[in-house]
Write a protein that holds these residues in place. Sequence first.
Motif, PDB file in Angstrom:
ATOM      1  N   CYS A 179      -5.321 -60.356 -20.549  1.00 19.01           N
ATOM      2  CA  CYS A 179      -6.572 -60.507 -20.295  1.00 19.01           C
ATOM      3  C   CYS A 179      -7.409 -60.426 -21.302  1.00 19.01           C
ATOM      4  N   SER A 180      -6.886 -60.617 -22.564  1.00 18.25           N
ATOM      5  CA  SER A 180      -7.791 -60.715 -23.642  1.00 18.25           C
ATOM      6  C   SER A 180      -8.461 -62.241 -23.681  1.00 18.25           C
ATOM      7  N   THR A 181      -9.912 -62.371 -24.370  1.00 16.81           N
ATOM      8  CA  THR A 181     -10.726 -63.210 -24.074  1.00 16.81           C
ATOM      9  C   THR A 181     -10.657 -64.335 -25.243  1.00 16.81           C
ATOM     10  N   THR A 182     -10.154 -65.535 -24.899  1.00 15.45           N
ATOM     11  CA  THR A 182     -10.176 -66.620 -25.808  1.00 15.45           C
ATOM     12  C   THR A 182     -11.115 -67.455 -25.712  1.00 15.45           C
ATOM     13  N   PRO A 183     -11.340 -68.447 -26.754  1.00 16.90           N
ATOM     14  CA  PRO A 183     -12.579 -69.033 -26.271  1.00 16.90           C
ATOM     15  C   PRO A 183     -12.611 -70.202 -25.261  1.00 16.90           C
ATOM     16  N   GLU A 184     -11.137 -70.417 -24.838  1.00 19.41           N
ATOM     17  CA  GLU A 184     -10.969 -71.165 -23.561  1.00 19.41           C
ATOM     18  C   GLU A 184     -11.429 -70.453 -22.376  1.00 19.41           C
ATOM     19  N   GLU A 185     -10.969 -69.296 -22.236  1.00 20.27           N
ATOM     20  CA  GLU A 185     -11.640 -68.319 -21.310  1.00 20.27           C
ATOM     21  C   GLU A 185     -13.121 -67.689 -21.192  1.00 20.27           C
ATOM     22  N   LYS A 186     -13.699 -68.131 -21.992  1.00 23.49           N
ATOM     23  CA  LYS A 186     -15.061 -67.728 -22.048  1.00 23.49           C
ATOM     24  C   LYS A 186     -15.682 -67.688 -20.743  1.00 23.49           C
ATOM     25  N   LYS A 187     -16.447 -66.757 -20.189  1.00 21.22           N
ATOM     26  CA  LYS A 187     -17.184 -66.810 -18.844  1.00 21.22           C
ATOM     27  C   LYS A 187     -17.918 -68.119 -18.834  1.00 21.22           C
ATOM     28  N   PRO A 188     -17.814 -68.675 -17.522  1.00 25.17           N
ATOM     29  CA  PRO A 188     -18.707 -69.870 -17.245  1.00 25.17           C
ATOM     30  C   PRO A 188     -19.944 -69.447 -17.453  1.00 25.17           C
ATOM     31  N   ASN A 189     -21.013 -70.386 -17.715  1.00 22.37           N
ATOM     32  CA  ASN A 189     -22.367 -70.452 -17.604  1.00 22.37           C
ATOM     33  C   ASN A 189     -22.565 -70.783 -16.193  1.00 22.37           C
ATOM     34  N   ILE A 190     -23.875 -70.390 -15.576  1.00 21.76           N
ATOM     35  CA  ILE A 190     -24.219 -71.033 -14.258  1.00 21.76           C
ATOM     36  C   ILE A 190     -25.808 -71.488 -14.283  1.00 21.76           C
ATOM     37  N   ILE A 191     -25.945 -72.753 -13.809  1.00 16.81           N
ATOM     38  CA  ILE A 191     -27.482 -73.129 -13.698  1.00 16.81           C
ATOM     39  C   ILE A 191     -27.513 -73.510 -12.229  1.00 16.81           C
ATOM     40  N   TYR A 192     -28.473 -72.916 -11.598  1.00 12.57           N
ATOM     41  CA  TYR A 192     -28.679 -73.201 -10.386  1.00 12.57           C
ATOM     42  C   TYR A 192     -30.213 -73.689  -9.968  1.00 12.57           C
ATOM     43  N   ILE A 193     -30.120 -75.127  -9.729  1.00 12.52           N
ATOM     44  CA  ILE A 193     -31.546 -75.646  -9.721  1.00 12.52           C
ATOM     45  C   ILE A 193     -31.864 -75.738  -8.313  1.00 12.52           C
ATOM     46  N   LEU A 194     -32.780 -75.275  -7.956  1.00  9.06           N
ATOM     47  CA  LEU A 194     -33.449 -75.146  -6.629  1.00  9.06           C
ATOM     48  C   LEU A 194     -34.655 -75.961  -6.517  1.00  9.06           C
ATOM     49  N   ALA A 195     -34.623 -77.115  -5.876  1.00 12.49           N
ATOM     50  CA  ALA A 195     -35.927 -78.105  -5.658  1.00 12.49           C
ATOM     51  C   ALA A 195     -36.626 -77.284  -4.500  1.00 12.49           C
ATOM     52  N   ASP A 196     -37.907 -77.819  -4.282  1.00 14.84           N
ATOM     53  CA  ASP A 196     -38.758 -77.114  -3.306  1.00 14.84           C
ATOM     54  C   ASP A 196     -39.298 -78.197  -2.232  1.00 14.84           C
ATOM     55  N   ASP A 197     -38.951 -78.222  -1.258  1.00 18.21           N
ATOM     56  CA  ASP A 197     -39.207 -79.066  -0.115  1.00 18.21           C
ATOM     57  C   ASP A 197     -38.705 -80.506  -0.384  1.00 18.21           C
TER      58      ASP A 197
ATOM     59  N   GLU B  12     -19.134 -78.345 -20.969  1.00 18.47           N
ATOM     60  CA  GLU B  12     -17.832 -77.923 -20.310  1.00 18.47           C
ATOM     61  C   GLU B  12     -17.807 -76.657 -19.752  1.00 18.47           C
ATOM     62  N   ASN B  13     -18.427 -75.571 -20.007  1.00 13.76           N
ATOM     63  CA  ASN B  13     -18.272 -74.341 -19.738  1.00 13.76           C
ATOM     64  C   ASN B  13     -19.522 -73.851 -18.756  1.00 13.76           C
ATOM     65  N   THR B  14     -20.004 -74.878 -18.204  1.00 14.87           N
ATOM     66  CA  THR B  14     -21.138 -74.673 -17.149  1.00 14.87           C
ATOM     67  C   THR B  14     -21.144 -75.479 -15.995  1.00 14.87           C
ATOM     68  N   LEU B  15     -21.220 -74.498 -14.944  1.00 13.74           N
ATOM     69  CA  LEU B  15     -21.381 -74.791 -13.677  1.00 13.74           C
ATOM     70  C   LEU B  15     -22.773 -75.266 -13.220  1.00 13.74           C
ATOM     71  N   ILE B  16     -23.188 -76.266 -12.851  1.00 14.10           N
ATOM     72  CA  ILE B  16     -24.405 -76.770 -12.499  1.00 14.10           C
ATOM     73  C   ILE B  16     -24.412 -76.905 -10.796  1.00 14.10           C
ATOM     74  N   ILE B  17     -25.288 -76.523 -10.095  1.00 13.47           N
ATOM     75  CA  ILE B  17     -25.467 -76.654  -8.796  1.00 13.47           C
ATOM     76  C   ILE B  17     -27.041 -77.006  -8.422  1.00 13.47           C
ATOM     77  N   PHE B  18     -26.940 -78.127  -7.697  1.00 10.74           N
ATOM     78  CA  PHE B  18     -28.315 -78.496  -7.554  1.00 10.74           C
ATOM     79  C   PHE B  18     -28.630 -78.828  -6.145  1.00 10.74           C
ATOM     80  N   THR B  19     -29.760 -78.234  -5.409  1.00 12.45           N
ATOM     81  CA  THR B  19     -30.103 -78.112  -4.134  1.00 12.45           C
ATOM     82  C   THR B  19     -31.492 -77.950  -3.862  1.00 12.45           C
ATOM     83  N   SER B  20     -31.988 -77.653  -2.551  1.00 14.49           N
ATOM     84  CA  SER B  20     -33.491 -77.638  -2.068  1.00 14.49           C
ATOM     85  C   SER B  20     -33.694 -76.298  -1.263  1.00 14.49           C
TER      86      SER B  20
END
Length: 508
Positions: free
Chosen positions: A17-35, A317-325
């Motif tokens: 369970c120890s945290t290594t650089p490879e196991e760092k929690k992922p970042n999240i960017i959720y992009i919400l367009a409007d209309d 590489e450690n960031t999940l990006i989601i794009f939607t509306s």
Amino acid sequence: MRSFIILLCLSAVLLSCSTTPEEKKPNIIYILADDLGYGDVGAYGQKLIQTPNIDALAKNGMKFTRHYSGAPVCAPSRYALLTGLHMGHSFIRGNDEWRERGAVWDFAAMLADSTLEGQRPIPDSTLTMGEVMQQAGYKTALIGKWGLGAPASESTPNTQGFDYFCGYNCQRQAHNLYPTHIWENENRIYLNNEFMAPGEKLATGSDTLAESSFDKFYQADYAPGVMHEKALGFLRENKDNPFFLYYASPLPHLPLQVPKEYVEKYHAIFGEEQPYLGNLGYFPHRYPRAAYAGMISYLDDQVGELVATLKELGIYENTLIIFTSDNGPTYTAGVDFEYFNSTGPYTNGYGRNKGFVYEGGIRVPMIASWEGKIKPGTTTDLASVFYDVMPTFCELVGIAAPAKTDGISFLPTLLGQGNQPVHEFLYWELLEYTGQQAVQMGDWKGVRKGMFEGNLGVELYNLKSDPREQNNVAAENPEVVAQIEAIMSREHEPAATEKFKFEALGEK
């Protein structure tokens, strides 16, 4: 000996369970367009508007073809996203400007009194996605449009789970993209723009074909650009922390406003067009098609800058990006949805776009990209919806989803792991536009509309054979209609506020 073995096992668990650089929690960017419509970006078939950065997310990640917004209008859709609840279980079930405060549509009054800004607040007890991510150890930010509370109320972004906020607290204020101010946390930021109430027209006697007649609708500080710089700053400040960025852009929601170079780009492509002269509280524009396309390209450029900054900081590489509306495209105020085929393969126009529970109003693009985790160039037809996002992010960061949720995590689909649980049905309701309900169940879609006019009949469509919802087959499938009616009855709970009481369903 047994104690020694247990100690060895515990040591192994702790080490694993120890945290290594490879196991760092992922970042999240959720992009919400409007209309933004299902068909408004290249990855979903758009031919006229250039969206290379959004398309690159799809090329490098996964495209969802059956993803749905939480509602066909702004506030309830965002509520579903942030709480994991569908509209039958929601506190916010429509756009509610909280009119009992006074002159909430008087923009001069709002400038003088900030307590007139914003929408009806959600209760302080509401558990939001921002709060869940904070509990998981994330720095959280909302950049863009809030729409679920008001300044000085119990529901501002900072009181509902976001460490940092910059943008429009109020949906109505977002009817001007060159406003006098936006908000940073709990304080106004004043911009270098003169006050202009949405809906202002051309000066009397103006030459409507002269571009110079429209110059006053361009000002110095374009709010989407100001907010974007704050978003990039948040990424830089938190490059060493796990972060969740909810990027709720006001684009391409009306009014038609974007810096001139974007208009000029598409004017050169589209050629001459008739001006839009303004109505319904929105500004006029000399080149409405060019402006609409330019607004989407401006957002696309911002997506590209977000990705470039992640790469510059070494955290892409450690960031999940989601794009939607947040819902389907609008049908009014200068937007030529037919010219752009904004709903893609679904039916366009009033009654079928934004505001309505047909596919054009609620089926939205969604792209997920995560280098090394999501297989590039993949497509899924998994039926998913905004209220799935909360449990998905909870599973991703390793915490339990809220006990009360209507969502199902789609993380197995994102990571190609198989064993994806699926919804038995998806549910929507909306009091606006004379009252509506909808259920999507496999290939079947049931729709009620005009409920406040006494109609409780269910239209039935087979989305596989009839994606444009043109052939009502309810009479031929009474057993399916009965199933859908039972879901509609079961999933609707009485609303907590008088504003959202559904009299057509027997509520008083």
